[in-house]
Scaffold this active site. Sequence first.
Site, PDB file in Angstrom:
ATOM      1  N   MET A   1       1.165  -0.917   0.442  1.00 31.75           N
ATOM      2  CA  MET A   1      -0.275   0.407   0.141  1.00 31.75           C
ATOM      3  C   MET A   1       0.688   1.375   0.439  1.00 31.75           C
ATOM      4  O   MET A   1       2.087   1.489   0.840  1.00 31.75           O
ATOM      5  CB  MET A   1      -0.529   0.215   1.319  1.00 31.75           C
ATOM      6  CG  MET A   1      -1.490   1.296   0.992  1.00 31.75           C
ATOM      7  SD  MET A   1      -1.011   2.808   1.908  1.00 31.75           S
ATOM      8  CE  MET A   1      -1.901   2.458   4.370  1.00 31.75           C
TER       9      MET A   1
ATOM     10  N   GLU B   1      -9.870   6.435   4.062  1.00 27.86           N
ATOM     11  CA  GLU B   1     -10.075   6.156   5.342  1.00 27.86           C
ATOM     12  C   GLU B   1     -10.929   7.523   6.427  1.00 27.86           C
ATOM     13  O   GLU B   1      -9.728   8.368   5.933  1.00 27.86           O
ATOM     14  CB  GLU B   1      -8.241   6.268   5.746  1.00 27.86           C
ATOM     15  CG  GLU B   1      -8.111   5.849   6.833  1.00 27.86           C
ATOM     16  CD  GLU B   1      -7.181   5.686   7.118  1.00 27.86           C
ATOM     17  OE1 GLU B   1      -6.021   5.519   6.560  1.00 27.86           O
ATOM     18  OE2 GLU B   1      -6.569   6.197   8.523  1.00 27.86           O
TER      19      GLU B   1
ATOM     20  N   GLU C   1     -10.627   2.359  10.072  1.00 29.66           N
ATOM     21  CA  GLU C   1      -9.142   2.686  11.039  1.00 29.66           C
ATOM     22  C   GLU C   1      -9.850   2.326  12.757  1.00 29.66           C
ATOM     23  O   GLU C   1     -11.221   3.278  12.497  1.00 29.66           O
ATOM     24  CB  GLU C   1      -8.286   4.021  11.566  1.00 29.66           C
ATOM     25  CG  GLU C   1      -7.094   3.540  12.166  1.00 29.66           C
ATOM     26  CD  GLU C   1      -6.134   4.587  12.414  1.00 29.66           C
ATOM     27  OE1 GLU C   1      -5.759   4.994  11.203  1.00 29.66           O
ATOM     28  OE2 GLU C   1      -6.193   5.644  13.773  1.00 29.66           O
TER      29      GLU C   1
ATOM     30  N   HIS D   1      -9.977   5.353  14.738  1.00 27.76           N
ATOM     31  CA  HIS D   1     -10.894   6.379  14.199  1.00 27.76           C
ATOM     32  C   HIS D   1     -12.529   6.481  14.820  1.00 27.76           C
ATOM     33  O   HIS D   1     -13.315   7.095  15.434  1.00 27.76           O
ATOM     34  CB  HIS D   1     -10.629   6.461  12.533  1.00 27.76           C
ATOM     35  CG  HIS D   1      -9.080   7.153  12.230  1.00 27.76           C
ATOM     36  ND1 HIS D   1      -9.282   6.801  11.145  1.00 27.76           N
ATOM     37  CD2 HIS D   1      -7.883   7.781  13.002  1.00 27.76           C
ATOM     38  CE1 HIS D   1      -7.332   7.801  11.227  1.00 27.76           C
ATOM     39  NE2 HIS D   1      -7.498   7.513  11.557  1.00 27.76           N
TER      40      HIS D   1
ATOM     41  N   ASP E   1      -6.629  -0.503   9.223  1.00 28.29           N
ATOM     42  CA  ASP E   1      -5.673  -0.253   9.569  1.00 28.29           C
ATOM     43  C   ASP E   1      -5.847  -0.294  11.765  1.00 28.29           C
ATOM     44  O   ASP E   1      -6.958   0.264  11.472  1.00 28.29           O
ATOM     45  CB  ASP E   1      -5.569   1.722   9.533  1.00 28.29           C
ATOM     46  CG  ASP E   1      -5.018   2.313   9.010  1.00 28.29           C
ATOM     47  OD1 ASP E   1      -4.672   1.481   7.968  1.00 28.29           O
ATOM     48  OD2 ASP E   1      -4.657   3.441   9.080  1.00 28.29           O
TER      49      ASP E   1
ATOM     50  N   ASP F   1      -6.326  11.097  19.808  1.00 23.46           N
ATOM     51  CA  ASP F   1      -5.837  10.087  18.310  1.00 23.46           C
ATOM     52  C   ASP F   1      -4.635   9.141  19.216  1.00 23.46           C
ATOM     53  O   ASP F   1      -3.630   9.888  19.652  1.00 23.46           O
ATOM     54  CB  ASP F   1      -5.815  10.934  17.476  1.00 23.46           C
ATOM     55  CG  ASP F   1      -5.011  10.453  16.594  1.00 23.46           C
ATOM     56  OD1 ASP F   1      -5.092   8.646  16.388  1.00 23.46           O
ATOM     57  OD2 ASP F   1      -4.497  10.210  15.319  1.00 23.46           O
TER      58      ASP F   1
ATOM     59  N   ASP G   1      -3.061   6.234  18.736  1.00 26.09           N
ATOM     60  CA  ASP G   1      -2.990   5.219  18.311  1.00 26.09           C
ATOM     61  C   ASP G   1      -2.234   4.117  19.014  1.00 26.09           C
ATOM     62  O   ASP G   1      -0.521   3.998  18.713  1.00 26.09           O
ATOM     63  CB  ASP G   1      -1.554   5.598  17.159  1.00 26.09           C
ATOM     64  CG  ASP G   1      -2.038   7.048  15.659  1.00 26.09           C
ATOM     65  OD1 ASP G   1      -3.024   6.085  15.684  1.00 26.09           O
ATOM     66  OD2 ASP G   1      -1.691   7.660  15.613  1.00 26.09           O
TER      67      ASP G   1
ATOM     68  N   ASP H   1      -1.947   0.955  11.895  1.00 25.13           N
ATOM     69  CA  ASP H   1      -1.710   2.377  12.277  1.00 25.13           C
ATOM     70  C   ASP H   1      -0.971   2.309  13.134  1.00 25.13           C
ATOM     71  O   ASP H   1      -2.349   2.925  13.905  1.00 25.13           O
ATOM     72  CB  ASP H   1      -1.851   2.803  11.010  1.00 25.13           C
ATOM     73  CG  ASP H   1      -2.395   3.996  10.479  1.00 25.13           C
ATOM     74  OD1 ASP H   1      -0.597   4.134  11.376  1.00 25.13           O
ATOM     75  OD2 ASP H   1      -2.823   4.983  10.646  1.00 25.13           O
TER      76      ASP H   1
HETATM   77  C1  GCO Z   1      -3.852   8.967  11.307  1.00 22.97           C
HETATM   78  C2  GCO Z   1      -3.926   8.712   9.825  1.00 22.97           C
HETATM   79  C3  GCO Z   1      -2.963   8.418   9.110  1.00 22.97           C
HETATM   80  C4  GCO Z   1      -3.152   7.580   8.620  1.00 22.97           C
HETATM   81  C5  GCO Z   1      -1.883   7.720   6.808  1.00 22.97           C
HETATM   82  C6  GCO Z   1      -1.983   6.876   6.547  1.00 22.97           C
HETATM   83  O1  GCO Z   1      -4.221   9.160  11.786  1.00 22.97           O
HETATM   84  O2  GCO Z   1      -2.831   9.915  11.494  1.00 22.97           O
HETATM   85  O3  GCO Z   1      -4.592   6.429  10.372  1.00 22.97           O
HETATM   86  O4  GCO Z   1      -2.051   7.953   9.713  1.00 22.97           O
HETATM   87  O5  GCO Z   1      -3.866   5.975   7.749  1.00 22.97           O
HETATM   88  O6  GCO Z   1      -1.724   9.282   6.541  1.00 22.97           O
HETATM   89  O7  GCO Z   1      -3.064   7.401   4.728  1.00 22.97           O
HETATM   90 MN    MN Z   2      -4.548   5.518   9.405  1.00 22.75          MN
HETATM   91 MN    MN Z   3      -5.136   7.402  12.500  1.00 20.44          MN
END
Ligand code: GCO
Ligand code: MN
Ligand code: MN
Length: 386
Positions: free
Chosen positions: A89, A182, A218, A221, A246, A256, A258, A287
């Site tokens: 990807m 996304e 994701e 998200h 993701d 956010d 992650d 991700d």
């Molecule tokens: C975020 C997003 C990014 C995208 C990435 C790929 O929350 O910053 O999840 O990590 O997934 O830019 O397009």
């Molecule tokens: Mn992402």
């Molecule tokens: Mn993200």
Amino acid sequence: MDPFTPTPADRFTFGLWTVANPGRDPFGEPTRAVLDPTYSVAKLAELGAYGVNLHDHDLVPDGTGAAERDRLVARFKRALEEHGLVVPMATTNLFTDPVFKDGAFTSADARVRHYALQKTMLAMDLGAELGAHTFVFWGGREGAEVDAGGKLLDALQWYRDAIDYLCEYAREQGYGLRFALEPKPNEPRGHAFLPTVGSALGFIATLRHPEMVGLNPELAHETMAGLSFPHALAAAIDAGKLFHVDLNDQVMSRFDQDLRFGAENLKTAFFTVMLLEEHYDGPRHFDAHALRSEDEAGVWAFAAGCMRTYKLLAAKAERFRADPEIQAAQRAYRVDDADTPWPPRYDASHAAALKVRAFDLATLRQRGPGLERLDQLTVELLLGER
Ligand code: GCO
Ligand code: MN
Ligand code: MN
């Protein structure tokens, strides 16, 4: 070998930007050194990953000249070959450069929209050169804090125009790329355009080449929006639009985060894995990034942890499917009845008969579906007691 040690056959991928995340946040400077992409490739291969994904600028910083670009790409390709990793990807960074501060494809400035198209076509060329099959569009700065500019409907049209244009470009080049949108509800913008899986699904149906465009949902998200990720995944699968995924984790209603896959919502992670194992055959992409408090050892512990947790949960999903009590409880949950076959076939006489049919509502009202027990069995299975 430990059955939970990942191998390339598991098809785990990481974004170059994930393991190389230096731990910068809005309140503090980086806590770790940025990793060279070829070093990340070597380390991820050592841990058993299948591939790496990238934004254009993860490999080729914006403004790099043609000769230097080719050198960086060739060097990266050599590392991929040497370590046996692929790039399934690719995507474009349409959010870091201040030119995109009020959006890229949805900027009110048509010059910025054209520049975003240019940057994306070049990123597609790079992705195709590296062998990517999926091209992700995360909206980044597509959104707003202020609606007084009056572009709410225009922004959606500009977004559509841009995706339509880029579909034509990818087709003409014969790149064989599929696009994966996304959705994200907020961050960095106050309100993002196409904030959820549901809104993106509606948007895709309005495109000129809807068959080329699907989703990259994701976990974090949908969770930020207060929604269930397994429900969002099911909607994408149902629509035939789960083109990529993701994986990470997130506390609901927080910034956010992650987080490492499985770090926060284990049951969500479990049902996510179960859906993916049964309905998705693309790469399992993480991700996420290591906590800002971690050093480089923490980064690799984070990456190994994402993959190991996925495999542990995949084994649990298999157990769930093989557990006779759980399966019996699931069967008992559903009631099929010869007099009420499903789906109902409409015709006028069926409708007329149904309108006057008597139901034993007292019985239907009293029936307990057994979900408390079924859920407890699931929890016990996850806790290792089944
Ligand atoms: C975020 C997003 C990014 C995208 C990435 C790929 O929350 O910053 O999840 O990590 O997934 O830019 O397009
Ligand atoms: Mn992402
Ligand atoms: Mn993200």
